[in-house]
Design an enzyme around this catalytic site. Sequence first.
Site, PDB file in Angstrom:
ATOM      1  N   ARG A  19      35.161 100.644  45.759  1.00 40.88           N
ATOM      2  CA  ARG A  19      34.218 101.705  45.368  1.00 40.88           C
ATOM      3  C   ARG A  19      33.848 101.611  43.896  1.00 40.88           C
ATOM      4  O   ARG A  19      32.666 101.697  43.546  1.00 40.88           O
ATOM      5  CB  ARG A  19      34.803 103.092  45.678  1.00 40.88           C
ATOM      6  CG  ARG A  19      34.916 103.357  47.169  1.00 40.88           C
ATOM      7  CD  ARG A  19      35.564 104.698  47.458  1.00 40.88           C
ATOM      8  NE  ARG A  19      36.882 104.727  46.831  1.00 40.88           N
ATOM      9  CZ  ARG A  19      37.528 105.828  46.477  1.00 40.88           C
ATOM     10  NH1 ARG A  19      36.993 107.014  46.669  1.00 40.88           N
ATOM     11  NH2 ARG A  19      38.720 105.754  45.923  1.00 40.88           N
ATOM     12  N   ASN A  37      35.312 106.119  50.750  1.00 40.06           N
ATOM     13  CA  ASN A  37      36.261 105.630  51.746  1.00 40.06           C
ATOM     14  C   ASN A  37      36.120 106.454  53.019  1.00 40.06           C
ATOM     15  O   ASN A  37      35.882 107.663  52.962  1.00 40.06           O
ATOM     16  CB  ASN A  37      37.696 105.743  51.245  1.00 40.06           C
ATOM     17  CG  ASN A  37      38.043 104.687  50.224  1.00 40.06           C
ATOM     18  OD1 ASN A  37      37.394 103.650  50.131  1.00 40.06           O
ATOM     19  ND2 ASN A  37      39.069 104.940  49.442  1.00 40.06           N
TER      20      ASN A  37
END
Length: 90
Positions: A19, A37
């Site tokens: 990320r 996520n």
Amino acid sequence: MSRAVDLTVTGRVQGVAFRHSAAVEATRLGVAGWVRNEPDGAVAAHVEGAEDAVEAMVAWCRTGPPSARVAGVDVVEAAVTGASSFEVTG
């Protein structure tokens, strides 16, 4: 011309800075959206911006950061939301 896509990235993509690295790459490419996520171990993202920049971001997601092991990337066309930044969520 703006384009938007929703991505689902599978493989070893959580716990490997995916990320954060995606946000850095998105800023470099000038695309907006978000990355997060998912409970099933995947990473989901919404990416929007210029056609070539979106394509470049999709290509980056097919590999991810060095510690990731991407098994697959599902790409679905999405509506442009007008986002102005790229955020790491969830």
